[in-house]
Motif scaffolding. Structure first.
Motif, PDB file in Angstrom:
ATOM      1  N   GLY A   1     -75.021 -33.834 -31.518  1.00 47.51           N
ATOM      2  CA  GLY A   1     -74.232 -34.834 -31.887  1.00 47.51           C
ATOM      3  C   GLY A   1     -74.708 -35.942 -30.827  1.00 47.51           C
ATOM      4  O   GLY A   1     -75.351 -35.777 -30.022  1.00 47.51           O
ATOM      5  N   GLN A   2     -73.980 -37.069 -31.112  1.00 43.90           N
ATOM      6  CA  GLN A   2     -74.323 -38.225 -30.299  1.00 43.90           C
ATOM      7  C   GLN A   2     -73.729 -37.973 -28.899  1.00 43.90           C
ATOM      8  O   GLN A   2     -72.647 -37.344 -28.658  1.00 43.90           O
ATOM      9  N   ASN A   3     -74.247 -38.351 -27.840  1.00 47.85           N
ATOM     10  CA  ASN A   3     -74.150 -38.089 -26.383  1.00 47.85           C
ATOM     11  C   ASN A   3     -72.789 -39.104 -25.835  1.00 47.85           C
ATOM     12  O   ASN A   3     -72.995 -39.423 -24.815  1.00 47.85           O
ATOM     13  N   ARG A   4     -72.552 -40.046 -26.506  1.00 48.70           N
ATOM     14  CA  ARG A   4     -71.629 -41.089 -26.256  1.00 48.70           C
ATOM     15  C   ARG A   4     -70.572 -41.356 -27.383  1.00 48.70           C
ATOM     16  O   ARG A   4     -70.960 -41.151 -28.505  1.00 48.70           O
ATOM     17  N   ALA A   5     -69.408 -41.445 -27.041  1.00 40.92           N
ATOM     18  CA  ALA A   5     -68.282 -41.687 -27.979  1.00 40.92           C
ATOM     19  C   ALA A   5     -67.918 -43.177 -28.059  1.00 40.92           C
ATOM     20  O   ALA A   5     -67.588 -43.599 -27.040  1.00 40.92           O
ATOM     21  N   MET A   6     -67.835 -43.430 -29.163  1.00 39.08           N
ATOM     22  CA  MET A   6     -67.425 -44.840 -29.489  1.00 39.08           C
ATOM     23  C   MET A   6     -66.206 -44.922 -30.421  1.00 39.08           C
ATOM     24  O   MET A   6     -66.292 -44.223 -31.515  1.00 39.08           O
ATOM     25  N   PRO A   7     -65.145 -45.690 -30.423  1.00 33.61           N
ATOM     26  CA  PRO A   7     -63.979 -45.497 -31.502  1.00 33.61           C
ATOM     27  C   PRO A   7     -64.716 -45.930 -32.800  1.00 33.61           C
ATOM     28  O   PRO A   7     -65.428 -46.714 -32.924  1.00 33.61           O
ATOM     29  N   GLY A   8     -64.425 -45.214 -33.589  1.00 29.89           N
ATOM     30  CA  GLY A   8     -65.126 -45.120 -35.226  1.00 29.89           C
ATOM     31  C   GLY A   8     -66.413 -44.783 -35.198  1.00 29.89           C
ATOM     32  O   GLY A   8     -66.924 -44.766 -36.551  1.00 29.89           O
ATOM     33  N   GLN A   9     -67.267 -44.396 -33.967  1.00 28.31           N
ATOM     34  CA  GLN A   9     -68.560 -43.970 -34.476  1.00 28.31           C
ATOM     35  C   GLN A   9     -68.537 -42.518 -34.151  1.00 28.31           C
ATOM     36  O   GLN A   9     -69.722 -41.775 -34.758  1.00 28.31           O
ATOM     37  N   ARG A  10     -67.734 -41.835 -33.266  1.00 27.36           N
ATOM     38  CA  ARG A  10     -67.907 -40.242 -33.200  1.00 27.36           C
ATOM     39  C   ARG A  10     -66.425 -39.797 -32.943  1.00 27.36           C
ATOM     40  O   ARG A  10     -65.639 -40.358 -32.148  1.00 27.36           O
ATOM     41  N   ALA A  11     -66.220 -38.629 -33.651  1.00 22.62           N
ATOM     42  CA  ALA A  11     -65.049 -37.828 -33.315  1.00 22.62           C
ATOM     43  C   ALA A  11     -64.883 -37.302 -31.942  1.00 22.62           C
ATOM     44  O   ALA A  11     -66.025 -36.952 -31.397  1.00 22.62           O
ATOM     45  N   ALA A  12     -63.760 -37.112 -31.450  1.00 23.66           N
ATOM     46  CA  ALA A  12     -63.377 -36.695 -30.134  1.00 23.66           C
ATOM     47  C   ALA A  12     -63.683 -35.011 -30.351  1.00 23.66           C
ATOM     48  O   ALA A  12     -62.956 -34.444 -29.549  1.00 23.66           O
TER      49      ALA A  12
ATOM     50  N   PHE B   1     -53.651 -46.431 -34.373  1.00 23.03           N
ATOM     51  CA  PHE B   1     -54.886 -45.657 -34.797  1.00 23.03           C
ATOM     52  C   PHE B   1     -55.918 -46.212 -33.936  1.00 23.03           C
ATOM     53  O   PHE B   1     -56.834 -45.479 -33.272  1.00 23.03           O
ATOM     54  N   GLU B   2     -56.030 -47.630 -33.640  1.00 20.35           N
ATOM     55  CA  GLU B   2     -56.912 -48.167 -32.611  1.00 20.35           C
ATOM     56  C   GLU B   2     -56.649 -47.591 -31.121  1.00 20.35           C
ATOM     57  O   GLU B   2     -57.528 -47.255 -30.454  1.00 20.35           O
ATOM     58  N   LEU B   3     -55.414 -47.243 -30.465  1.00 20.33           N
ATOM     59  CA  LEU B   3     -54.961 -46.993 -29.707  1.00 20.33           C
ATOM     60  C   LEU B   3     -55.545 -45.599 -29.550  1.00 20.33           C
ATOM     61  O   LEU B   3     -56.255 -45.273 -28.379  1.00 20.33           O
ATOM     62  N   VAL B   4     -55.043 -44.679 -30.396  1.00 18.43           N
ATOM     63  CA  VAL B   4     -55.731 -43.181 -30.300  1.00 18.43           C
ATOM     64  C   VAL B   4     -56.990 -42.985 -30.400  1.00 18.43           C
ATOM     65  O   VAL B   4     -57.730 -42.284 -29.541  1.00 18.43           O
ATOM     66  N   ALA B   5     -57.838 -44.028 -31.063  1.00 22.37           N
ATOM     67  CA  ALA B   5     -59.381 -43.951 -31.246  1.00 22.37           C
ATOM     68  C   ALA B   5     -59.990 -44.337 -29.803  1.00 22.37           C
ATOM     69  O   ALA B   5     -60.947 -43.565 -29.283  1.00 22.37           O
ATOM     70  N   ARG B   6     -59.426 -45.148 -29.321  1.00 18.45           N
ATOM     71  CA  ARG B   6     -59.756 -45.619 -27.723  1.00 18.45           C
ATOM     72  C   ARG B   6     -59.613 -44.348 -26.519  1.00 18.45           C
ATOM     73  O   ARG B   6     -60.425 -43.984 -25.930  1.00 18.45           O
ATOM     74  N   HIS B   7     -58.329 -43.824 -26.760  1.00 15.14           N
ATOM     75  CA  HIS B   7     -58.020 -42.722 -25.964  1.00 15.14           C
ATOM     76  C   HIS B   7     -58.941 -41.566 -26.014  1.00 15.14           C
ATOM     77  O   HIS B   7     -59.350 -41.004 -25.133  1.00 15.14           O
ATOM     78  N   GLU B   8     -59.165 -41.129 -27.531  1.00 14.64           N
ATOM     79  CA  GLU B   8     -59.791 -40.018 -27.515  1.00 14.64           C
ATOM     80  C   GLU B   8     -61.393 -40.039 -27.359  1.00 14.64           C
ATOM     81  O   GLU B   8     -61.962 -39.088 -26.891  1.00 14.64           O
ATOM     82  N   SER B   9     -61.758 -41.390 -27.614  1.00 14.56           N
ATOM     83  CA  SER B   9     -63.316 -41.826 -27.065  1.00 14.56           C
ATOM     84  C   SER B   9     -63.334 -41.376 -25.699  1.00 14.56           C
ATOM     85  O   SER B   9     -64.303 -41.128 -25.068  1.00 14.56           O
ATOM     86  N   THR B  10     -62.332 -42.050 -25.024  1.00 22.48           N
ATOM     87  CA  THR B  10     -62.242 -41.927 -23.391  1.00 22.48           C
ATOM     88  C   THR B  10     -62.610 -40.500 -22.918  1.00 22.48           C
ATOM     89  O   THR B  10     -63.087 -40.120 -22.097  1.00 22.48           O
ATOM     90  N   LEU B  11     -61.474 -39.549 -23.518  1.00 25.12           N
ATOM     91  CA  LEU B  11     -61.282 -38.253 -23.314  1.00 25.12           C
ATOM     92  C   LEU B  11     -62.875 -37.426 -23.689  1.00 25.12           C
ATOM     93  O   LEU B  11     -63.433 -36.586 -22.732  1.00 25.12           O
ATOM     94  N   ALA B  12     -63.342 -37.742 -24.741  1.00 29.01           N
ATOM     95  CA  ALA B  12     -64.664 -37.058 -25.291  1.00 29.01           C
ATOM     96  C   ALA B  12     -65.886 -37.947 -24.388  1.00 29.01           C
ATOM     97  O   ALA B  12     -66.815 -36.930 -24.035  1.00 29.01           O
ATOM     98  N   ASN B  13     -65.744 -38.840 -23.816  1.00 22.77           N
ATOM     99  CA  ASN B  13     -66.876 -39.223 -23.019  1.00 22.77           C
ATOM    100  C   ASN B  13     -66.914 -38.749 -21.453  1.00 22.77           C
ATOM    101  O   ASN B  13     -67.904 -38.610 -20.892  1.00 22.77           O
ATOM    102  N   ILE B  14     -65.555 -38.227 -21.056  1.00 26.65           N
ATOM    103  CA  ILE B  14     -65.566 -37.546 -19.777  1.00 26.65           C
ATOM    104  C   ILE B  14     -66.302 -36.033 -19.963  1.00 26.65           C
ATOM    105  O   ILE B  14     -67.057 -35.932 -19.095  1.00 26.65           O
ATOM    106  N   LEU B  15     -65.913 -35.512 -21.126  1.00 28.76           N
ATOM    107  CA  LEU B  15     -66.894 -34.159 -21.339  1.00 28.76           C
ATOM    108  C   LEU B  15     -68.287 -34.462 -21.547  1.00 28.76           C
ATOM    109  O   LEU B  15     -69.010 -33.834 -21.246  1.00 28.76           O
ATOM    110  N   LEU B  16     -68.478 -35.593 -22.569  1.00 26.89           N
ATOM    111  CA  LEU B  16     -70.247 -35.658 -22.863  1.00 26.89           C
ATOM    112  C   LEU B  16     -71.126 -36.091 -21.754  1.00 26.89           C
ATOM    113  O   LEU B  16     -71.879 -35.611 -21.362  1.00 26.89           O
ATOM    114  N   ASP B  17     -70.084 -36.790 -20.547  1.00 28.29           N
ATOM    115  CA  ASP B  17     -70.957 -37.036 -19.500  1.00 28.29           C
ATOM    116  C   ASP B  17     -71.386 -35.877 -18.754  1.00 28.29           C
ATOM    117  O   ASP B  17     -72.434 -35.655 -18.093  1.00 28.29           O
TER     118      ASP B  17
END
Length: 155
Positions: A68-79, A40-56
């Motif tokens: 929504g939030q303009n930055r993704a952090m695991p457990g803070q924003r869905a991807a 779960f932690e691995l997936v959350a980090r990966h999905e946050s990384t992907l979301a941040n590429i698009l959000l940037d």
């Protein structure tokens, strides 16, 4: 009552998580809960990384309103990222992305009153992009290139 397809899938999910754990962490370490937590932690980090590429990209994209939030952090924003273009209808963006073999959704997603409260025409709605653990950074970059062409009128 229970949704039987989802109930039946539960056994397969634990096996899938064990396979993911072995792939990323080596042999089965710890109990099933410990392994699932690591996955779960691995997936959350990966999905946050992907979301941040698009959000940037979307933060500076022309005529885009990011919801929504303009930055993704695991457990803070869905991807899952929603945005609205002031210049191009959401359905048109989704259709043009589909021509690039990129699947996104467009509409109000059963949140019509929320979309209206955000002062967005619910008949237009938003574009919604969901990234999950099996998506890659290259796929997100391909999305951005296609989206940028669409927003700049090159497509």
């Amino acid at each position: 009552g229970p949704q039987h397809a989802q109930v039946a899938a539960l056994a397969g999910i634990t096996e899938y998580f064990d396979v993911l754990h072995r792939h990323h962490f080596g042999h089965d370490q710890g109990n099933r809960h410990t392994r699932a937590t690591a996955v779960f932690e691995l997936v959350a980090r990966h999905e946050s990384t992907l979301a941040n590429i698009l959000l940037d990209y979307l933060r500076d994209a022309p005529d885009i309103r990011l919801l929504g939030q303009n930055r993704a952090m695991p457990g803070q924003r869905a991807a899952t990222v929603a945005f609205h273009s002031h210049a191009i209808p959401s359905a048109v963006i989704a259709k043009k992305l589909a021509e690039h073999r990129i699947g996104v959704g467009a509409g109000d997603f059963y949140a019509r009153r929320c979309v209206e409260a955000l002062d967005i025409d619910p008949d237009d709605g938003v574009v919604r992009v969901s990234m999950v653990h099996y998506n890659t950074a290259n796929e997100v970059h391909r999305l951005i290139i296609a989206l940028d062409d669409i927003l700049r009128g090159k497509d």
